[in-house]
Design a protein around this motif. Structure first.
Motif, mmCIF file in Angstrom:
data_model
loop_
_atom_site.group_PDB
_atom_site.id
_atom_site.type_symbol
_atom_site.label_atom_id
_atom_site.label_comp_id
_atom_site.label_asym_id
_atom_site.label_seq_id
_atom_site.Cartn_x
_atom_site.Cartn_y
_atom_site.Cartn_z
ATOM 1 N N ASP A 248 0.826 -1.204 0.000
ATOM 2 C CA ASP A 248 0.000 0.000 0.000
ATOM 3 C C ASP A 248 0.862 1.256 0.000
ATOM 4 O O ASP A 248 0.511 2.262 -0.641
ATOM 5 N N LEU A 249 2.007 1.219 0.701
ATOM 6 C CA LEU A 249 2.922 2.357 0.654
ATOM 7 C C LEU A 249 3.517 2.504 -0.744
ATOM 8 O O LEU A 249 3.668 3.634 -1.253
ATOM 9 N N LYS A 250 3.841 1.386 -1.366
ATOM 10 C CA LYS A 250 4.393 1.457 -2.718
ATOM 11 C C LYS A 250 3.346 1.963 -3.705
ATOM 12 O O LYS A 250 3.679 2.679 -4.661
ATOM 13 N N ALA A 251 2.082 1.601 -3.490
ATOM 14 C CA ALA A 251 1.018 2.101 -4.358
ATOM 15 C C ALA A 251 0.872 3.610 -4.212
ATOM 16 O O ALA A 251 0.700 4.332 -5.204
ATOM 17 N N LEU A 252 0.941 4.105 -2.981
ATOM 18 C CA LEU A 252 0.847 5.553 -2.762
ATOM 19 C C LEU A 252 2.070 6.268 -3.323
ATOM 20 O O LEU A 252 1.959 7.392 -3.834
ATOM 21 N N HIS A 253 3.238 5.641 -3.213
ATOM 22 C CA HIS A 253 4.433 6.243 -3.798
ATOM 23 C C HIS A 253 4.307 6.311 -5.322
ATOM 24 O O HIS A 253 4.672 7.325 -5.940
ATOM 25 N N ALA A 254 3.774 5.248 -5.919
ATOM 26 C CA ALA A 254 3.548 5.271 -7.364
ATOM 27 C C ALA A 254 2.501 6.319 -7.737
ATOM 28 O O ALA A 254 2.607 6.973 -8.786
ATOM 29 N N GLN A 319 -2.685 23.006 -14.543
ATOM 30 C CA GLN A 319 -1.450 22.955 -13.756
ATOM 31 C C GLN A 319 -1.740 23.077 -12.263
ATOM 32 O O GLN A 319 -1.137 22.374 -11.438
ATOM 33 N N GLN A 320 -2.673 23.957 -11.920
ATOM 34 C CA GLN A 320 -3.034 24.107 -10.509
ATOM 35 C C GLN A 320 -3.660 22.824 -9.966
ATOM 36 O O GLN A 320 -3.352 22.389 -8.847
ATOM 37 N N GLU A 321 -4.512 22.207 -10.755
ATOM 38 C CA GLU A 321 -5.141 20.954 -10.330
ATOM 39 C C GLU A 321 -4.098 19.849 -10.154
ATOM 40 O O GLU A 321 -4.135 19.087 -9.175
ATOM 41 N N ALA A 322 -3.152 19.749 -11.084
ATOM 42 C CA ALA A 322 -2.132 18.712 -11.002
ATOM 43 C C ALA A 322 -1.250 18.910 -9.775
ATOM 44 O O ALA A 322 -0.886 17.946 -9.092
ATOM 45 N N ARG A 323 -0.883 20.148 -9.469
ATOM 46 C CA ARG A 323 -0.043 20.411 -8.296
ATOM 47 C C ARG A 323 -0.805 20.113 -7.010
ATOM 48 O O ARG A 323 -0.222 19.625 -6.026
ATOM 49 N N ALA A 324 -2.108 20.411 -6.993
ATOM 50 C CA ALA A 324 -2.905 20.099 -5.799
ATOM 51 C C ALA A 324 -2.981 18.586 -5.586
ATOM 52 O O ALA A 324 -2.879 18.094 -4.455
ATOM 53 N N LYS A 325 -3.150 17.831 -6.663
ATOM 54 C CA LYS A 325 -3.180 16.368 -6.545
ATOM 55 C C LYS A 325 -1.837 15.835 -6.059
ATOM 56 O O LYS A 325 -1.780 14.893 -5.271
ATOM 57 N N ARG A 326 -0.758 16.451 -6.534
ATOM 58 C CA ARG A 326 0.562 16.011 -6.114
ATOM 59 C C ARG A 326 0.763 16.256 -4.626
ATOM 60 O O ARG A 326 1.272 15.398 -3.893
ATOM 61 N N SER A 327 0.335 17.413 -4.136
ATOM 62 C CA SER A 327 0.448 17.719 -2.713
ATOM 63 C C SER A 327 -0.414 16.774 -1.881
ATOM 64 O O SER A 327 0.001 16.293 -0.824
ATOM 65 N N GLU A 330 1.240 13.349 -1.641
ATOM 66 C CA GLU A 330 2.370 13.347 -0.701
ATOM 67 C C GLU A 330 1.885 13.263 0.741
ATOM 68 O O GLU A 330 2.457 12.536 1.564
ATOM 69 N N ILE A 331 0.809 13.981 1.058
ATOM 70 C CA ILE A 331 0.271 13.944 2.414
ATOM 71 C C ILE A 331 -0.292 12.565 2.729
ATOM 72 O O ILE A 331 -0.104 12.030 3.828
ATOM 73 N N ARG A 332 -0.976 11.941 1.756
ATOM 74 C CA ARG A 332 -1.512 10.593 1.972
ATOM 75 C C ARG A 332 -0.391 9.592 2.216
ATOM 76 O O ARG A 332 -0.524 8.703 3.064
ATOM 77 N N LEU A 333 0.717 9.737 1.501
ATOM 78 C CA LEU A 333 1.842 8.829 1.695
ATOM 79 C C LEU A 333 2.434 8.995 3.086
ATOM 80 O O LEU A 333 2.733 7.996 3.760
ATOM 81 N N ILE A 339 0.644 5.357 9.820
ATOM 82 C CA ILE A 339 -0.308 4.297 10.169
ATOM 83 C C ILE A 339 0.373 2.936 10.162
ATOM 84 O O ILE A 339 0.119 2.090 11.032
ATOM 85 N N VAL A 340 1.252 2.709 9.199
ATOM 86 C CA VAL A 340 1.969 1.438 9.127
ATOM 87 C C VAL A 340 2.822 1.236 10.379
ATOM 88 O O VAL A 340 2.865 0.135 10.951
ATOM 89 N N GLU A 341 3.488 2.290 10.813
ATOM 90 C CA GLU A 341 4.297 2.173 12.036
ATOM 91 C C GLU A 341 3.429 1.822 13.239
ATOM 92 O O GLU A 341 3.812 0.983 14.069
ATOM 93 N N ARG A 342 2.268 2.446 13.330
ATOM 94 C CA ARG A 342 1.373 2.130 14.451
ATOM 95 C C ARG A 342 0.847 0.697 14.348
ATOM 96 O O ARG A 342 0.700 0.015 15.369
#
Length: 431
Positions: A248-254, A319-327, A330-333, A339-342
């Motif tokens: 799941d972490l690798k999926a979020l990283h991808a 461009q604004q939409e793409a940058r918002a999705k990127r941010s 990153e927060i979800r990752l 959560i994985v550590e917990r």
């Protein structure tokens, strides 16, 4: 007659041999191990199978991203028949092609590849979840089987106790009430067995549904709950393994990499595309020379190039939409990593607590309980103790035995949770 009898005997032997070889011999169904149950679920689970089929959709998206735009065919005709110049006409035939600038084609393909990579890790994460579910269901069936066996043992002991009570009643050593008390305990243990058998059927149905076995299949389980010690690494080491292995972490990283590719594509979309074309025209007109009318035909070849001028729209919104999705990715990752550590901490602590509970049973408690029960039963047979002492000792014996089975089950479930949290096999818990 002797010859006929011999021939008859030979015929009977031949028929018997034929029947033995013709009738198929059905082998006993093979026990279902935990590894086989997990493998069957990963191969046959309908949810996983349908999820894997979605790979074709993403493959099609990758193909679509690399396809060039289709050329445009242009045909134009004009006539002067409606304006009184029937001899005047114009015919034009052209073809144009849009060219993607800014490496849009490569960047669209990069987005599709990142999307496909994220999907593959999502499938792997779903497989991890299904594996944990199958392991838990398998252990539930093992626990239910052990409890059914314990209930049958309780019934057998109560039957033996009832026989002793009947013999002592016949000898006039005990009142009739004691025999009735034993019969009540026997009925209670038989009712408990019925409830446990129902629970076993429910557990098996849940397991076989996860494994996606045919409705007629009902194999026995080949493993048992393991009472051996479990030694695993510290939580810190397991967290590092989880960070490297968790799909799941690798999926979020991808997904974050996909957002990076979308940002690059959105910037490229701000560059307008170039459209170039070529056209062949034929112009026919009438003319009068010296009182005589004639027709003139002229052929021309033209080149056309067009490009939008990015004055107002440079894909700022994209461009604004793409940058918002990127941010957001990153927060979800970052949140998922916490959560994985917990999860690793919780599963590791749960396993440690389960080991502490099991350690209480490893100090010869079960053996001592069995010995105490036998001594109490023998004392009752000799008339040294009353029936209530035997009944109480039996209850204690089965309560502690059931607690031991529950502790084994809890330890195995904790171990399965830890392996799922780490996404690695760290110990084989059932045998």
């Amino acid at each position: 007659m002797a010859t006929n009898a011999l021939r008859g005997a030979r015929l009977a032997v031949a028929v018997a041999l034929y029947l033995l070889t013709a009738v198929p011999v059905f082998a006993e169904p093979q026990p279902l191990s935990l590894q086989q149950a997990v493998a069957a679920a990963l191969n046959n689970n309908p949810e996983l199978v349908s999820l894997r089929k979605e790979a074709g959709v993403l493959d099609a998206a990758a193909v679509r991203a690399g396809v060039l735009p289709n050329p445009t065919l242009e045909l134009e005709g004009a006539t002067g028949a409606l304006t009184g110049s029937s001899d005047d006409s114009n015919l034009s035939l052209g073809i144009s092609q849009e060219f993607l600038l800014g490496d849009k084609r490569l960047k669209r393909h990069a987005v599709a590849e990142r999307d496909l990579a994220a999907y593959r890790w999502q499938v792997a994460d779903r497989e991890r979840a299904v594996k944990e579910q199958v392991q838990a269901a398998y252990c539930d069936v093992l626990l239910a089987q052990e409890r059914v066996g314990l209930a049958r043992h309780s019934i057998e002991l109560n039957k033996q106790l009832l026989q002793v009570a009947v013999d002592r009643l016949a000898a006039g050593d005990i009142p009739e009430l004691e025999m009735y008390l034993v019969r009540v305990e026997l009925v209670r243990s038989e009712g408990n067995l019925i409830e446990l058998q129902r629970a076993l059927l429910d557990s098996r149905a849940k397991l076989f549904a996860l494994v996606a076995l045919p409705p007629a299949a009902s194999p026995v389980l080949g493993d048992t709950l393991n009472g051996n010690d479990v030694r695993v690494n510290g939580a810190g080491d397991l967290k590092q393994v989880a960070m490297q292995n968790r799909p799941d972490l690798k999926a979020l990283h991808a997904a974050m990499q996909r957002s990076d590719a979308e940002v690059g594509l959105a910037e490229a979309e701000g560059i307008p595309n170039l459209t170039a074309g070529i056209a062949v025209s034929r112009d026919t007109s009438s003319m009068e020379i010296g009182g005589a009318e004639g027709r003139e035909t002229a052929y021309t070849i033209g080149v056309k190039i067009s490009m939008p001028i990015p004055v107002f729209d440079r894909n700022q919104a994209g461009q604004q939409e793409a940058r918002a999705k990127r941010s957001s990715a990153e927060i979800r990752l970052q949140g998922a990593a916490a959560i994985v550590e917990r999860e690793v901490d919780s599963a590791h602590a749960s396993l440690a607590n389960a080991e502490k509970v099991l350690s209480l049973f490893r100090s010869d408690i079960l053996r001592q309980l069995d010995e105490n029960l036998k001594l109490t039963q023998e004392a009752y047979r000799l008339g040294e103790v009353g029936i209530l002492a035997v009944i109480e000792e039996q209850k204690k014996y089965f309560e502690v035995s059931d607690s031991y089975l529950a502790a084994l089950h809890a330890r195995q479930i904790s171990l399965n949770r830890l392996e799922s949290a780490v996404a690695a096999d760290i110990y084989g818990g059932v045998q």
